[in-house]
Design a protein around this motif. Structure first.
Motif, PDB file in Angstrom:
ATOM      1  N   ASP A 167       0.823  -1.209   0.145  1.00 14.17           N
ATOM      2  CA  ASP A 167      -0.046   0.434   0.132  1.00 14.17           C
ATOM      3  C   ASP A 167       1.002   0.905   0.332  1.00 14.17           C
ATOM      4  O   ASP A 167      -0.155   2.406  -0.483  1.00 14.17           O
ATOM      5  CB  ASP A 167      -0.660  -0.054   1.269  1.00 14.17           C
ATOM      6  N   ALA A 168       2.409   1.472   0.322  1.00 11.48           N
ATOM      7  CA  ALA A 168       2.877   1.999  -0.230  1.00 11.48           C
ATOM      8  C   ALA A 168       4.038   2.182  -1.141  1.00 11.48           C
ATOM      9  O   ALA A 168       5.212   2.831  -1.406  1.00 11.48           O
ATOM     10  CB  ALA A 168       4.098   2.282   1.392  1.00 11.48           C
TER      11      ALA A 168
ATOM     12  N   GLY B  20       0.204   4.382 -12.122  1.00  9.48           N
ATOM     13  CA  GLY B  20      -1.254   4.641 -10.763  1.00  9.48           C
ATOM     14  C   GLY B  20      -2.062   3.777 -10.279  1.00  9.48           C
ATOM     15  O   GLY B  20      -3.092   5.143  -9.683  1.00  9.48           O
ATOM     16  N   LYS B  21      -2.121   2.248  -9.801  1.00  9.67           N
ATOM     17  CA  LYS B  21      -2.962   2.269  -8.605  1.00  9.67           C
ATOM     18  C   LYS B  21      -1.269   1.679  -8.124  1.00  9.67           C
ATOM     19  O   LYS B  21      -0.595   0.978  -7.981  1.00  9.67           O
ATOM     20  CB  LYS B  21      -2.892   0.808  -8.914  1.00  9.67           C
ATOM     21  N   LEU B  22      -1.634   1.557  -6.671  1.00  8.50           N
ATOM     22  CA  LEU B  22      -1.093   0.928  -5.530  1.00  8.50           C
ATOM     23  C   LEU B  22      -0.784  -0.473  -5.663  1.00  8.50           C
ATOM     24  O   LEU B  22      -2.279  -1.162  -6.511  1.00  8.50           O
ATOM     25  CB  LEU B  22      -1.328   0.789  -4.148  1.00  8.50           C
ATOM     26  N   ARG B  23      -0.286  -0.933  -5.454  1.00  6.84           N
ATOM     27  CA  ARG B  23       0.006  -2.785  -5.340  1.00  6.84           C
ATOM     28  C   ARG B  23      -0.386  -3.481  -4.830  1.00  6.84           C
ATOM     29  O   ARG B  23      -1.096  -4.596  -4.833  1.00  6.84           O
ATOM     30  CB  ARG B  23       1.501  -2.922  -5.555  1.00  6.84           C
TER      31      ARG B  23
END
Length: 76
Positions: free
Chosen positions: A64-65, A70-73
């Motif tokens: 989440d970091a 353009g998308k959080l993993r």
């Protein structure tokens, strides 16, 4: 043991490679140990530097970091 001829008189800071690895959490201690042993061996062989000069820093970054495209993993 004295340094090899090509390293004699060379400032240690020139020979101090620092490898930084960023990855998601989840690797085992055994995997990290194997990685640092192999990465150190390859670094010494390739850069012709003393084993003791090789430093490796592993930073684990939660999904989440970390973002890609353009998308959080953590969001797939």
């Amino acid at each position: 043991m004295p340094p090899p001829p090509h390293l004699r008189g060379v400032n240690e800071s020139v020979n101090m490679p620092v490898l930084r690895l960023e990855m998601h959490p989840g690797r085992t201690l055994e995997q990290k140990r194997a990685f640092v042993q192999e990465a150190t061996r390859v670094t010494v062989d390739t850069l012709q530097c003393p084993l003791e000069s090789v430093e490796i820093v592993i930073t684990e970054i939660s999904r989440d970091a970390w973002a890609k495209g353009g998308k959080l993993r953590s969001e797939g």
